[in-house]
Structure formats: C-alpha cells, structure tokens
Design a protein around this motif. Structure first.
Motif, PDB file in Angstrom:
ATOM      1  N   TRP A  25       0.839  -1.194   0.000  1.00 11.97           N
ATOM      2  CA  TRP A  25       0.000   0.000   0.000  1.00 11.97           C
ATOM      3  C   TRP A  25       0.874   1.244   0.000  1.00 11.97           C
ATOM      4  CZ3 TRP A  25      -3.938  -1.601   4.347  1.00 11.97           C
ATOM      5  CH2 TRP A  25      -4.782  -2.587   3.849  1.00 11.97           C
ATOM      6  N   GLY A  26       1.955   1.202   0.734  1.00  9.22           N
ATOM      7  CA  GLY A  26       2.880   2.336   0.746  1.00  9.22           C
ATOM      8  C   GLY A  26       3.527   2.543  -0.612  1.00  9.22           C
ATOM      9  N   LEU A  27       3.977   1.450  -1.228  1.00  8.32           N
ATOM     10  CA  LEU A  27       4.593   1.572  -2.552  1.00  8.32           C
ATOM     11  C   LEU A  27       3.594   2.104  -3.580  1.00  8.32           C
ATOM     12  CD1 LEU A  27       6.734  -1.700  -2.746  1.00  8.32           C
ATOM     13  CD2 LEU A  27       7.549   0.643  -2.353  1.00  8.32           C
ATOM     14  N   ASP A  28       2.340   1.687  -3.464  1.00  2.00           N
ATOM     15  CA  ASP A  28       1.317   2.140  -4.412  1.00  2.00           C
ATOM     16  C   ASP A  28       1.066   3.653  -4.328  1.00  2.00           C
ATOM     17  OD1 ASP A  28       0.962  -0.363  -5.531  1.00  2.00           O
ATOM     18  OD2 ASP A  28      -0.868  -0.816  -4.392  1.00  2.00           O
ATOM     19  N   THR A  29       1.449   4.284  -3.227  1.00  2.00           N
ATOM     20  CA  THR A  29       1.241   5.733  -3.088  1.00  2.00           C
ATOM     21  C   THR A  29       2.394   6.543  -3.679  1.00  2.00           C
ATOM     22  OG1 THR A  29       2.306   5.941  -0.924  1.00  2.00           O
ATOM     23  CG2 THR A  29      -0.061   5.381  -0.959  1.00  2.00           C
ATOM     24  N   LEU A  30       3.477   5.878  -4.014  1.00  3.53           N
ATOM     25  CA  LEU A  30       4.678   6.570  -4.490  1.00  3.53           C
ATOM     26  C   LEU A  30       4.657   6.799  -6.004  1.00  3.53           C
ATOM     27  CD1 LEU A  30       7.393   4.535  -2.545  1.00  3.53           C
ATOM     28  CD2 LEU A  30       6.481   6.799  -1.952  1.00  3.53           C
ATOM     29  N   ASP A  31       5.534   7.659  -6.425  1.00  4.02           N
ATOM     30  CA  ASP A  31       5.843   7.769  -7.849  1.00  4.02           C
ATOM     31  C   ASP A  31       6.197   6.348  -8.302  1.00  4.02           C
ATOM     32  OD1 ASP A  31       7.635   7.872 -10.161  1.00  4.02           O
ATOM     33  OD2 ASP A  31       7.842  10.021  -9.800  1.00  4.02           O
ATOM     34  N   PRO A  32       5.605   5.834  -9.368  1.00  2.00           N
ATOM     35  CA  PRO A  32       5.838   4.443  -9.757  1.00  2.00           C
ATOM     36  C   PRO A  32       7.302   4.130 -10.070  1.00  2.00           C
ATOM     37  CG  PRO A  32       4.637   5.629 -11.469  1.00  2.00           C
ATOM     38  CD  PRO A  32       4.683   6.518 -10.280  1.00  2.00           C
ATOM     39  N   ARG A  33       8.070   5.121 -10.448  1.00  2.00           N
ATOM     40  CA  ARG A  33       9.502   4.882 -10.677  1.00  2.00           C
ATOM     41  C   ARG A  33      10.201   4.548  -9.362  1.00  2.00           C
ATOM     42  NH1 ARG A  33       9.824  10.442 -13.932  1.00  2.00           N
ATOM     43  NH2 ARG A  33       8.732  10.925 -12.011  1.00  2.00           N
ATOM     44  N   ALA A  42       8.575   3.344  -6.678  1.00  2.00           N
ATOM     45  CA  ALA A  42       8.004   2.069  -6.247  1.00  2.00           C
ATOM     46  C   ALA A  42       8.718   0.898  -6.919  1.00  2.00           C
ATOM     47  CB  ALA A  42       6.509   2.025  -6.545  1.00  2.00           C
ATOM     48  N   MET A  43       8.962   1.019  -8.216  1.00  2.00           N
ATOM     49  CA  MET A  43       9.665  -0.051  -8.930  1.00  2.00           C
ATOM     50  C   MET A  43      11.068  -0.246  -8.378  1.00  2.00           C
ATOM     51  SD  MET A  43       8.635   0.530 -12.940  1.00  2.00           S
ATOM     52  CE  MET A  43       9.791  -0.722 -13.490  1.00  2.00           C
ATOM     53  N   ALA A  44      11.784   0.822  -8.209  1.00  2.63           N
ATOM     54  CA  ALA A  44      13.159   0.729  -7.697  1.00  2.63           C
ATOM     55  C   ALA A  44      13.168   0.158  -6.278  1.00  2.63           C
ATOM     56  CB  ALA A  44      13.830   2.094  -7.735  1.00  2.63           C
ATOM     57  N   ALA A  45      12.220   0.575  -5.459  1.00  5.87           N
ATOM     58  CA  ALA A  45      12.142   0.070  -4.084  1.00  5.87           C
ATOM     59  C   ALA A  45      11.820  -1.425  -4.072  1.00  5.87           C
ATOM     60  CB  ALA A  45      11.104   0.854  -3.293  1.00  5.87           C
ATOM     61  N   MET A  46      10.877  -1.840  -4.913  1.00  5.26           N
ATOM     62  CA  MET A  46      10.517  -3.251  -4.963  1.00  5.26           C
ATOM     63  C   MET A  46      11.692  -4.086  -5.451  1.00  5.26           C
ATOM     64  SD  MET A  46       7.994  -5.100  -4.158  1.00  5.26           S
ATOM     65  CE  MET A  46       7.035  -6.559  -4.461  1.00  5.26           C
ATOM     66  N   TRP A  98       3.925  -0.570 -13.271  1.00  3.80           N
ATOM     67  CA  TRP A  98       3.566  -0.794 -11.867  1.00  3.80           C
ATOM     68  C   TRP A  98       2.110  -1.233 -11.731  1.00  3.80           C
ATOM     69  CZ3 TRP A  98       6.185  -2.070  -7.879  1.00  3.80           C
ATOM     70  CH2 TRP A  98       5.598  -2.046  -6.624  1.00  3.80           C
ATOM     71  N   GLN A  99       1.219  -0.625 -12.513  1.00  2.63           N
ATOM     72  CA  GLN A  99      -0.198  -0.999 -12.436  1.00  2.63           C
ATOM     73  C   GLN A  99      -0.441  -2.409 -12.969  1.00  2.63           C
ATOM     74  OE1 GLN A  99      -2.188   2.322 -14.318  1.00  2.63           O
ATOM     75  NE2 GLN A  99      -2.252   3.491 -12.410  1.00  2.63           N
ATOM     76  N   ASP A 100       0.414  -2.860 -13.860  1.00  2.00           N
ATOM     77  CA  ASP A 100       0.324  -4.227 -14.342  1.00  2.00           C
ATOM     78  C   ASP A 100       0.864  -5.214 -13.305  1.00  2.00           C
ATOM     79  OD1 ASP A 100      -0.166  -6.221 -16.432  1.00  2.00           O
ATOM     80  OD2 ASP A 100       2.027  -6.360 -16.548  1.00  2.00           O
ATOM     81  N   TYR A 101       1.848  -4.785 -12.543  1.00  4.37           N
ATOM     82  CA  TYR A 101       2.539  -5.641 -11.576  1.00  4.37           C
ATOM     83  C   TYR A 101       1.846  -5.698 -10.217  1.00  4.37           C
ATOM     84  CZ  TYR A 101       6.292  -6.972  -8.323  1.00  4.37           C
ATOM     85  OH  TYR A 101       7.025  -7.568  -7.341  1.00  4.37           O
ATOM     86  N   SER A 102       1.616  -4.569  -9.605  1.00  2.00           N
ATOM     87  CA  SER A 102       1.210  -4.513  -8.200  1.00  2.00           C
ATOM     88  C   SER A 102      -0.104  -5.218  -7.877  1.00  2.00           C
ATOM     89  CB  SER A 102       1.165  -3.061  -7.715  1.00  2.00           C
ATOM     90  OG  SER A 102       0.775  -2.995  -6.367  1.00  2.00           O
TER      91      SER A 102
END
Length: 165
Positions: free
Chosen positions: A32-40, A42-46, A130-134
C-alpha cells in the motif's frame, strides 16, 4: 510427550508465524505504501527489497517451515499423538502448496520480470508497468498469506493436541 516432539512443534509454530508475519506485512503496509509513491520509486524500491530478501534471516522461515512441520508430524505420530501428527502434516502441506508453491510459481517470476526491467524515466511508462505488476502480485500475496495463516493455526492446534495426548 518427548522433548524432541515438543521442540519440533514449537519450532513449527515459530517458523510458520514468522513467514505468516512476513507475508502479512506486505499486505498491510509495504505494498500500500509503494502504491502511493511515484511508480519509478516504487519499482526501484521493490527491486531493492526483492534483492535483499534472499538472506540467512528469511531462508529458515521460508524453506524450513514445511520440513520442520513434517518432522513434528512424524515425531508426534511416533509418540502416539495422531491428531497432532495430522495437524502438523496438514500445516506442512498447506504451507508447501499455498505459501511456498505460490511464491515460487507466481511471485518470484513476477519479481524476476520486474528486476529485469530498467526503471523508465518516463512516469507514464513506469505507471503502466507498476499498475500491471502490483495488483496481481498483491492478489497472490494475499493467497500465500492466507495459506501461511492456516499453517500457523494448524501448528497451534498441533501443539494443543500434543498437550492433550
């Protein structure tokens, strides 16, 4: 009841609790936290989190849970506690299929696919990735969390059954 059987039962409870908690944390905060971030970001964090999870702290809970539960089942059966044996065997099977199996069949391949991608500089491209992945990753994480929770409950029941045997 032998000390070995009790030790294996408590180890099963501890390991299944640890892996349930690990998967559960992804549900109630991380994704949920990653989904609130800039997707770039979020991707790097994941990608970074998936890289870091392959470690000696995570491995016992992920890999040893079904082994220790199977050992507890065998020891309980030997000690004349068939209900406990059945509970620990069921915990091993449920986690093996629903926790570890789903992880290896779905979440890990998704993580590897994400890791193979360079984080795009374009936010719209990153958002689409990100929307395809998360959402899909989260659906399967929820399933493996539920399976791990069932394994945890079965482990607890196994200990209660040991105490009653």
């Amino acid at each position: 009841m032998s000390a070995r059987t009790l030790t294996a039962g408590f180890a099963t409870l501890l390991l299944s609790g640890a892996i349930f908690g690990f998967f559960y944390a992804w549900i109630c905060s991380t994704m949920w936290g990653l989904d609130t971030l800039d997707p770039r970001i979020a991707m790097a964090a994941m990608q970074a989190m998936n890289d870091s999870v392959r470690n000696a702290v995570f491995a016992p809970a992920f890999f040893a849970t079904p082994v220790v539960a199977g050992l507890a089942a065998g020891l309980a059966l030997r000690d004349g506690a068939p209900r406990a044996a059945l509970a620990f065997a069921a915990a091993a099977l449920v986690y093996l299929l629903g926790g570890m199996g789903l992880t290896m069949a779905v979440n890990v391949p998704m993580n590897e696919a994400l890791a193979s991608r360079e984080v795009p500089s374009d936010i719209d491209t990153a958002r689409a990735i990100w929307q395809d992945y998360s959402p899909r990753w989260q659906r399967f994480n929820t399933l493996r969390t539920l399976a791990s929770g069932v394994a945890l409950m079965l482990s607890g029941y196994g200990l209660v059954a040991l105490a009653r045997a």
